[in-house]
Write an enzyme that holds these catalytic residues in place. Sequence first.
Site, PDB file in Angstrom:
ATOM      1  CG  ASN A 118      -1.830  -1.219   1.273  1.00  0.00           C
ATOM      2  OD1 ASN A 118      -2.059  -1.855   0.239  1.00  0.00           O
ATOM      3  ND2 ASN A 118      -2.299  -1.581   2.457  1.00  0.00           N
ATOM      4  CG  HIS A 135       3.835  -1.990  -4.746  1.00  0.00           C
ATOM      5  ND1 HIS A 135       2.666  -2.700  -4.787  1.00  0.00           N
ATOM      6  CD2 HIS A 135       4.811  -2.817  -5.211  1.00  0.00           C
ATOM      7  CE1 HIS A 135       2.904  -3.916  -5.286  1.00  0.00           C
ATOM      8  NE2 HIS A 135       4.210  -4.022  -5.539  1.00  0.00           N
TER       9      HIS A 135
HETATM   10  N1  APR Z   1     -10.539  -7.123   4.928  1.00  0.00           N
HETATM   11  C1  APR Z   1      -9.613  -8.022   4.527  1.00  0.00           C
HETATM   12  N2  APR Z   1      -9.338  -8.306   3.226  1.00  0.00           N
HETATM   13  C2  APR Z   1     -10.039  -7.611   2.315  1.00  0.00           C
HETATM   14  C3  APR Z   1     -11.025  -6.646   2.650  1.00  0.00           C
HETATM   15  C4  APR Z   1     -11.249  -6.420   4.028  1.00  0.00           C
HETATM   16  N3  APR Z   1     -12.161  -5.516   4.455  1.00  0.00           N
HETATM   17  N4  APR Z   1     -11.540  -6.144   1.493  1.00  0.00           N
HETATM   18  C5  APR Z   1     -10.895  -6.757   0.484  1.00  0.00           C
HETATM   19  N5  APR Z   1     -10.004  -7.639   0.966  1.00  0.00           N
HETATM   20  C6  APR Z   1      -9.058  -8.491   0.236  1.00  0.00           C
HETATM   21  C7  APR Z   1      -9.563  -8.995  -1.095  1.00  0.00           C
HETATM   22  O1  APR Z   1     -10.218 -10.243  -0.930  1.00  0.00           O
HETATM   23  C8  APR Z   1      -8.257  -9.155  -1.881  1.00  0.00           C
HETATM   24  O2  APR Z   1      -7.713 -10.441  -1.692  1.00  0.00           O
HETATM   25  O3  APR Z   1      -7.942  -7.686  -0.045  1.00  0.00           O
HETATM   26  C9  APR Z   1      -7.316  -8.128  -1.253  1.00  0.00           C
HETATM   27  C10 APR Z   1      -7.065  -6.914  -2.124  1.00  0.00           C
HETATM   28  O4  APR Z   1      -6.394  -7.384  -3.280  1.00  0.00           O
HETATM   29  P1  APR Z   1      -5.931  -6.310  -4.378  1.00  0.00           P
HETATM   30  O5  APR Z   1      -7.037  -5.352  -4.610  1.00  0.00           O
HETATM   31  O6  APR Z   1      -5.371  -7.101  -5.514  1.00  0.00           O
HETATM   32  O7  APR Z   1      -4.800  -5.483  -3.657  1.00  0.00           O
HETATM   33  P2  APR Z   1      -3.282  -5.895  -3.497  1.00  0.00           P
HETATM   34  O8  APR Z   1      -3.127  -7.359  -3.274  1.00  0.00           O
HETATM   35  O9  APR Z   1      -2.697  -4.983  -2.493  1.00  0.00           O
HETATM   36  O10 APR Z   1      -2.679  -5.521  -4.949  1.00  0.00           O
HETATM   37  C11 APR Z   1      -1.284  -5.575  -5.099  1.00  0.00           C
HETATM   38  O11 APR Z   1      -1.537  -4.475  -7.247  1.00  0.00           O
HETATM   39  O12 APR Z   1      -2.443  -2.847  -8.607  1.00  0.00           O
HETATM   40  C12 APR Z   1      -1.359  -3.198  -7.837  1.00  0.00           C
HETATM   41  O13 APR Z   1       0.096  -1.641  -6.921  1.00  0.00           O
HETATM   42  C13 APR Z   1      -1.154  -2.209  -6.727  1.00  0.00           C
HETATM   43  O14 APR Z   1      -0.146  -2.628  -4.577  1.00  0.00           O
HETATM   44  C14 APR Z   1      -1.166  -3.064  -5.467  1.00  0.00           C
HETATM   45  C15 APR Z   1      -0.858  -4.441  -6.000  1.00  0.00           C
END
Ligand code: APR
Length: 267
Positions: A118, A135
């Site tokens: 994040n 990131h």
């Molecule tokens: N509590 C816990 N988990 C949650 C919640 C919540 N309230 N809401 C969503 N999630 C979970 C989803 O199920 C998903 O597995 O959080 C995850 C979010 O996944 P992504 O949106 O893919 O985010 P992330 O894994 O951080 O993405 C990685 O992708 O686009 C790039 O640079 C961006 O840092 C990011 C990277």
Amino acid sequence: MSEEIPTQSSPQEFENAAQILRDSKHVICLTGAGLSVESGIRPFRGPGGLWTEHGEPPMDGYQRFLRDPASAWRERMQPEGPMKAFSETLLRARPNGAHLALVELEQMEVLRCLITQNVDNLHRAAGQQNVLEIHGNATLLRCIDCLERRPRNAVQIDLDHLPPRCETCGGIIKSDTVEFGEPIPRDVLEACMQQGEQADCCIVAGTSATVYPAAQIPLDVLSRGGHLIEVNLYPTEITQQCVISLRGPAAPTLARLTEDVREHLKA
Ligand code: APR
């Protein structure tokens, strides 16, 4: 447990996860966008995701930046479409219970290092000390040559002389946020990989675990016989490799886990 939390995981699963954390020698945590959903910031993938709604952005953002840094700066100073709303939520967001629970795990000397994907600065704002921002951090600017980082408000931006240049080496300055197509800055990447080599347990919280090299870190821990503990609202690609997957929103779930760890440290 005091109040009921919206979790599909049993008290025994929480207890087992707490036991693993207490018995491990070097616990790290990899967090993703799901940590900040309860702070009002949309995730990228899955239900309500920014990319789910608008599609994944082009993978050559960094190459386009390098081709015309001045235009890229102007574009990013006045974001449009989904990135405009995303930038505005970043400015308003405050740490939630999930961030605070991870600070407490660090204060109990259970969590040794937190690696976050994040860019919202919420782990630092919550008081986390050992943070690696793989990131980048949207509140910082970074020189692409010497990697020197400065708070965004510490650099005078002259719209007639874009891009801003590094006072130390003259290199181009950009947001510390890692663009699509941009290599992870070598200093933070090396530090993250070292943590993955030292850890015998990795909490994988609020991440789809699909973006590399970040997603490689828990797999490195697993490949050396370490344990993975997942905290996620839904199953992910890494759920099967986790010894325990605590199902629920990050804030109450991590608060419950931290409470179980605290109770046993007292015992
Ligand atoms: N509590 C816990 N988990 C949650 C919640 C919540 N309230 N809401 C969503 N999630 C979970 C989803 O199920 C998903 O597995 O959080 C995850 C979010 O996944 P992504 O949106 O893919 O985010 P992330 O894994 O951080 O993405 C990685 O992708 O686009 C790039 O640079 C961006 O840092 C990011 C990277």
